[in-house]
Design a protein around this motif. Structure first.
Motif, PDB file in Angstrom:
ATOM      1  N   ASP A   1      49.552 -46.264 -47.085  1.00 31.16           N
ATOM      2  CA  ASP A   1      49.321 -46.063 -45.827  1.00 31.16           C
ATOM      3  C   ASP A   1      48.004 -46.646 -45.641  1.00 31.16           C
ATOM      4  N   PRO A   2      47.812 -48.042 -45.433  1.00 30.12           N
ATOM      5  CA  PRO A   2      46.522 -48.572 -45.495  1.00 30.12           C
ATOM      6  C   PRO A   2      45.668 -48.278 -44.316  1.00 30.12           C
ATOM      7  N   VAL A   3      44.370 -47.902 -44.433  1.00 24.45           N
ATOM      8  CA  VAL A   3      43.266 -47.934 -43.270  1.00 24.45           C
ATOM      9  C   VAL A   3      42.373 -48.536 -43.672  1.00 24.45           C
ATOM     10  N   PRO A   4      41.341 -49.188 -43.022  1.00 24.00           N
ATOM     11  CA  PRO A   4      40.429 -50.145 -43.517  1.00 24.00           C
ATOM     12  C   PRO A   4      39.428 -49.418 -44.038  1.00 24.00           C
ATOM     13  N   THR A   5      39.008 -48.258 -43.405  1.00 23.37           N
ATOM     14  CA  THR A   5      37.780 -47.598 -43.832  1.00 23.37           C
ATOM     15  C   THR A   5      38.099 -46.215 -44.539  1.00 23.37           C
ATOM     16  N   LEU A   6      37.728 -45.908 -45.627  1.00 19.67           N
ATOM     17  CA  LEU A   6      37.997 -44.631 -46.451  1.00 19.67           C
ATOM     18  C   LEU A   6      36.397 -43.938 -46.578  1.00 19.67           C
ATOM     19  N   VAL A   7      36.574 -42.870 -46.452  1.00 23.81           N
ATOM     20  CA  VAL A   7      35.139 -42.110 -46.327  1.00 23.81           C
ATOM     21  C   VAL A   7      35.186 -40.818 -47.367  1.00 23.81           C
TER      22      VAL A   7
ATOM     23  N   LEU B   1      42.580 -43.528 -31.923  1.00 26.51           N
ATOM     24  CA  LEU B   1      41.899 -44.777 -32.809  1.00 26.51           C
ATOM     25  C   LEU B   1      41.784 -44.524 -34.246  1.00 26.51           C
ATOM     26  N   SER B   2      41.040 -43.340 -34.615  1.00 27.31           N
ATOM     27  CA  SER B   2      40.515 -43.250 -35.761  1.00 27.31           C
ATOM     28  C   SER B   2      41.675 -43.292 -36.787  1.00 27.31           C
ATOM     29  N   GLU B   3      43.026 -42.746 -36.431  1.00 20.55           N
ATOM     30  CA  GLU B   3      44.148 -43.005 -37.210  1.00 20.55           C
ATOM     31  C   GLU B   3      44.416 -44.502 -37.832  1.00 20.55           C
ATOM     32  N   GLN B   4      43.962 -45.189 -37.151  1.00 19.26           N
ATOM     33  CA  GLN B   4      44.068 -46.777 -37.390  1.00 19.26           C
ATOM     34  C   GLN B   4      43.023 -47.237 -38.304  1.00 19.26           C
ATOM     35  N   LEU B   5      41.999 -46.763 -37.872  1.00 21.72           N
ATOM     36  CA  LEU B   5      40.656 -47.402 -38.516  1.00 21.72           C
ATOM     37  C   LEU B   5      39.998 -46.652 -39.747  1.00 21.72           C
ATOM     38  N   ILE B   6      40.195 -45.554 -39.708  1.00 23.21           N
ATOM     39  CA  ILE B   6      39.288 -44.528 -40.734  1.00 23.21           C
ATOM     40  C   ILE B   6      39.855 -43.331 -41.057  1.00 23.21           C
ATOM     41  N   ALA B   7      39.762 -43.083 -42.481  1.00 27.01           N
ATOM     42  CA  ALA B   7      40.180 -41.960 -42.838  1.00 27.01           C
ATOM     43  C   ALA B   7      39.125 -40.877 -43.663  1.00 27.01           C
ATOM     44  N   VAL B   8      38.851 -39.740 -43.237  1.00 30.14           N
ATOM     45  CA  VAL B   8      37.596 -39.278 -43.834  1.00 30.14           C
ATOM     46  C   VAL B   8      38.037 -37.924 -44.808  1.00 30.14           C
ATOM     47  N   HIS B   9      37.593 -37.895 -45.959  1.00 27.73           N
ATOM     48  CA  HIS B   9      37.976 -37.014 -47.005  1.00 27.73           C
ATOM     49  C   HIS B   9      36.771 -36.136 -47.524  1.00 27.73           C
ATOM     50  N   GLY B  10      36.951 -34.994 -47.292  1.00 26.55           N
ATOM     51  CA  GLY B  10      35.610 -33.949 -47.696  1.00 26.55           C
ATOM     52  C   GLY B  10      36.130 -32.942 -48.768  1.00 26.55           C
TER      53      GLY B  10
ATOM     54  N   LYS C   1      22.907 -35.510 -45.974  1.00 26.11           N
ATOM     55  CA  LYS C   1      23.753 -36.571 -46.141  1.00 26.11           C
ATOM     56  C   LYS C   1      24.899 -36.175 -45.427  1.00 26.11           C
ATOM     57  N   THR C   2      25.239 -35.105 -45.528  1.00 23.71           N
ATOM     58  CA  THR C   2      26.724 -34.754 -44.978  1.00 23.71           C
ATOM     59  C   THR C   2      26.777 -35.053 -43.338  1.00 23.71           C
ATOM     60  N   MET C   3      25.486 -34.973 -42.841  1.00 24.90           N
ATOM     61  CA  MET C   3      25.485 -35.249 -41.325  1.00 24.90           C
ATOM     62  C   MET C   3      26.249 -36.765 -40.961  1.00 24.90           C
ATOM     63  N   VAL C   4      26.076 -37.733 -42.145  1.00 29.55           N
ATOM     64  CA  VAL C   4      26.827 -38.785 -41.984  1.00 29.55           C
ATOM     65  C   VAL C   4      28.185 -38.867 -41.699  1.00 29.55           C
ATOM     66  N   VAL C   5      28.793 -37.790 -42.936  1.00 29.26           N
ATOM     67  CA  VAL C   5      30.296 -37.583 -42.761  1.00 29.26           C
ATOM     68  C   VAL C   5      30.730 -36.685 -41.415  1.00 29.26           C
ATOM     69  N   THR C   6      29.583 -35.867 -41.073  1.00 24.87           N
ATOM     70  CA  THR C   6      30.056 -35.197 -39.645  1.00 24.87           C
ATOM     71  C   THR C   6      29.922 -36.205 -38.473  1.00 24.87           C
ATOM     72  N   GLY C   7      29.014 -37.175 -38.451  1.00 26.08           N
ATOM     73  CA  GLY C   7      29.144 -38.162 -37.504  1.00 26.08           C
ATOM     74  C   GLY C   7      30.467 -38.900 -37.308  1.00 26.08           C
ATOM     75  N   LEU C   8      30.922 -39.236 -38.526  1.00 20.91           N
ATOM     76  CA  LEU C   8      32.204 -39.942 -38.558  1.00 20.91           C
ATOM     77  C   LEU C   8      33.296 -38.892 -38.061  1.00 20.91           C
ATOM     78  N   HIS C   9      33.189 -37.722 -38.534  1.00 22.52           N
ATOM     79  CA  HIS C   9      34.254 -36.662 -38.133  1.00 22.52           C
ATOM     80  C   HIS C   9      34.445 -36.735 -36.341  1.00 22.52           C
ATOM     81  N   LEU C  10      33.065 -36.751 -35.764  1.00 22.01           N
ATOM     82  CA  LEU C  10      32.993 -36.655 -34.624  1.00 22.01           C
ATOM     83  C   LEU C  10      33.448 -37.871 -33.903  1.00 22.01           C
ATOM     84  N   LEU C  11      33.311 -39.297 -34.488  1.00 22.44           N
ATOM     85  CA  LEU C  11      33.880 -40.097 -33.881  1.00 22.44           C
ATOM     86  C   LEU C  11      35.423 -40.383 -33.973  1.00 22.44           C
TER      87      LEU C  11
END
Length: 597
Positions: free
Chosen positions: A473-479, A122-131, A35-45
């Motif tokens: 601080d709106p970001v469209p995608t939250l993980v 780019l990711s600062e504007q699009l996605i925030a990953v929280h683990g 499951k965490t590989m999904v988040v790892t992939g998002l971290h890489l992106l």
């Protein structure tokens, strides 16, 4: 928004494609399924650190590809445009990150190879990953100050920018004063050497390029006889003999005769040549005239030659000491004069530096107080907002306080700043420490979150912060990667409800082990593993309604094949659907009220 993600050769995942939509998407699966590989992939992106150990055994590299929707004119679209990235035909933007087994990493955006930092921007504007690691970072004072500043926005960012500019000047002047005071003897000796050199150069008073001009003049004076012979011969060749008794016609005379002959003929071809000879005659006349002037200036002058040689000797004394030529000597003098001005250790100079330092210190103190005041105002609002969110996360009796505290300077602090009679550490982020405190129940003491909160409570405090910050601080995608760790029972239901509410305004992706959270999903994905040929691989698939019941039953107690387990799972799903429907009118009411304000 993230539309699609493809993972290849990452951890236990051989290959998986994930289509993502708006709303709440949950990712579940057995422990170790990946499951965490999904988040790892998002971290890489997102430009995160690449580790070779994440590459699947037996493959050369891991590849993560993400397709993002970036509206034209958005900050994300500007980042892509500045990087030269081209959107796809449907307007989406494709980001790719590859990691090889030797640890090398490459990034592509819109078909262009880009630095990894571009993906991070780019990711600062699009996605925030929280683990789960974010929970640990949340206990650090610097992280807590960063959370408060994010919440405050421009109210803190603007005065903090002014504070940083003043601090840079203050530190520079303070360091210069210390250097001049502590190294006064060394600087005085250096100043004496520079003064001596400047005085020596000033006494000679060289001019730019003077050494080259003198060299040419000396050659001319020393070779005056040879030069006169060469110039006289050239003039004779052009003009002929000046004595009428000598029959010698020069080039000008011969050209004049040729012009006369051309002019007397009737052949148009010959007559057409005459203007060209006229041009040649004008040019040769100019040269002959200049030769006359040159010969008149060629007078043997032993006295002048002696002066030139003496001047050359003076200049050589300078070029031997300071530079290869006179232009270099003058540059040395310019640089040395600037350095000498910085070596002034006189009482007047030190007093002026001290005055400037104190002036900047006063301005810096006022700027620091403004930053602290804005932080204090934002801290009160942040505490109230997080406390309100905790009320919906089964912590109705808990209160969060955000304290802005002055950071007292140590005795030997080189950047200590006195503000209202107190010595404080003037760091780059201001003079404040920020501390998140939790009052677990009425009457309980306010303790720092790392001391006063259990693992489950810390997870909920973090989730509440993210909900609050999502509006600031709106970001469209939250993980969220298992931020519900340590949570169970009624609190788990409240976490699911809160995530569902957050998903009404954001795309929310949650990796969870809690069935109470998964029941609130708009889209449920499961990561499952299969062992073949000694290798274990995992894939990701979307569950339909019947499959969701089976997965929830497994998550509840591993009872996916029993009537009781499925009944419990169906009951949990029905309760979540009812809860979401009941929350819809309340959400619309809150939205209308906010619009009226």
């Amino acid at each position: 928004m993230l539309i699609e993600m493809r993972i290849q050769g990452l951890g236990v995942i051989d290959e998986a494609s994930i289509e993502l939509h708006r709303g709440l998407t949950v990712v579940t699966g057995e422990t170790g399924a990946g499951k965490t590989m999904v988040v790892t992939g998002l971290h890489l992106l997102s430009g995160g650190r690449a580790e070779a150990s994440r590459v699947r055994t037996g493959v050369e590299r891991a590849v993560v590809e993400g397709r993002f929707h970036t509206p034209p004119g958005s900050p994300a679209a500007e980042v892509a445009a500045n990087a030269g990235a081209d959107p796809d035909e449907d307007g989406s933007l494709i980001a790719v990150r590859t990691v090889s087994t030797d640890g090398r990493s490459r990034a592509h955006l819109g078909g262009r190879s880009v630095p990894v930092g571009v993906l991070a921007e780019l990711s600062e504007q699009l996605i925030a990953v929280h683990g789960q690691n974010d929970q640990l970072r949340l206990t650090r004072p610097a992280e807590q100050r960063g959370v408060l500043d994010r919440f405050a926005g421009e109210a803190v960012a603007e005065p903090l920018g002014r504070y940083r500019e003043l601090r840079e000047q203050w530190v520079a002047v303070s360091n210069e004063l210390v250097e001049r005071t502590e190294k006064s003897r060394e600087m005085a000796r250096e100043a004496d050497l520079l003064k001596h050199g400047l005085a020596e150069i000033a006494a000679v008073d060289p001019k730019p390029g003077e050494d080259e001009e003198l060299h040419a003049e000396a050659r001319r004076l020393a070779d005056v006889d040879q030069l006169r012979e060469a110039a006289s011969g050239a003039q004779f060749s052009l003009s002929g003999a000046a004595d009428a008794e000598v029959e010698a016609v020069g080039a000008l005379g011969m050209i004049a005769e040729a012009r006369r002959r051309f002019s007397s003929t009737e052949d148009p071809k010959l007559r057409d040549l005459e203007p060209r000879l006229a041009e040649a005659s004008v040019l040769l006349t100019d040269v002959a005239t200049e030769l006359v002037g040159y010969l008149e200036s060629l007078d043997a002058d032993p006295a002048r030659l002696e002066q030139v040689l003496a001047r050359q000797q003076e200049l050589k004394q300078l070029t031997r000491k300071y530079a290869a030529d006179i232009d270099g000597v003058l540059e040395w003098a310019r640089v040395s004069q600037e350095r000498l001005e910085g070596l002034d250790t006189s009482e007047e100079a030190l007093a002026e530096l001290a005055r400037r330092r104190d002036e900047l210190a006063g301005q810096l103190a006022e700027a620091a107080k403004e930053v602290s005041a804005e932080r204090a105002a934002a801290a009160e609002d942040l505490g109230k907002a997080v406390t309100e969110e905790l009320g919906g996360l089964a912590m109705a009796h808990a209160t969060v306080e955000v304290a802005v505290l002055p950071r007292v300077a140590e005795a030997d602090d080189p950047v200590a700043l006195t503000i209202d009679g107190e010595r404080l550490h003037a760091g780059r982020e201001g003079v404040d420490d920020v501390e998140l405190r939790l009052i677990a129940h009425p009457g309980a003491p306010a303790l720092p979150v790392n001391k006063g909160a259990s693992g489950g409570e810390l997870s909920r405090v973090m989730l509440a912060l993210e909900v609050v910050l999502s509006h600031a601080d709106p970001v469209p995608t939250l993980v969220f990667d298992e931020v519900d760790a340590g949570v169970g029972g009624r609190a788990a239901v409240e976490v699911g409800r809160r995530l569902a509410r957050l998903a009404r305004s954001h795309q929310v992706i949650v990796v969870t082990h809690l069935p109470q959270v998964a029941a609130y999903a708009d889209r449920h994905m499961v990561v499952s593993k299969v062992a073949e040929g000694g290798l274990t691989s995992s894939g990701v698939r979307v569950l339909d309604e019947s499959e969701r019941v089976v997965e929830l039953a497994r998550m509840l107690a591993g009872l996916d094949f029993t009537y009781t387990g499925r009944a419990h799972a169906e009951e949990l799903l029905d309760a979540a659907r009812t809860d979401k429907k009941a929350d819809e009118p309340a959400r619309k009411t809150r939205k209308r009220a906010a619009a009226k304000k």
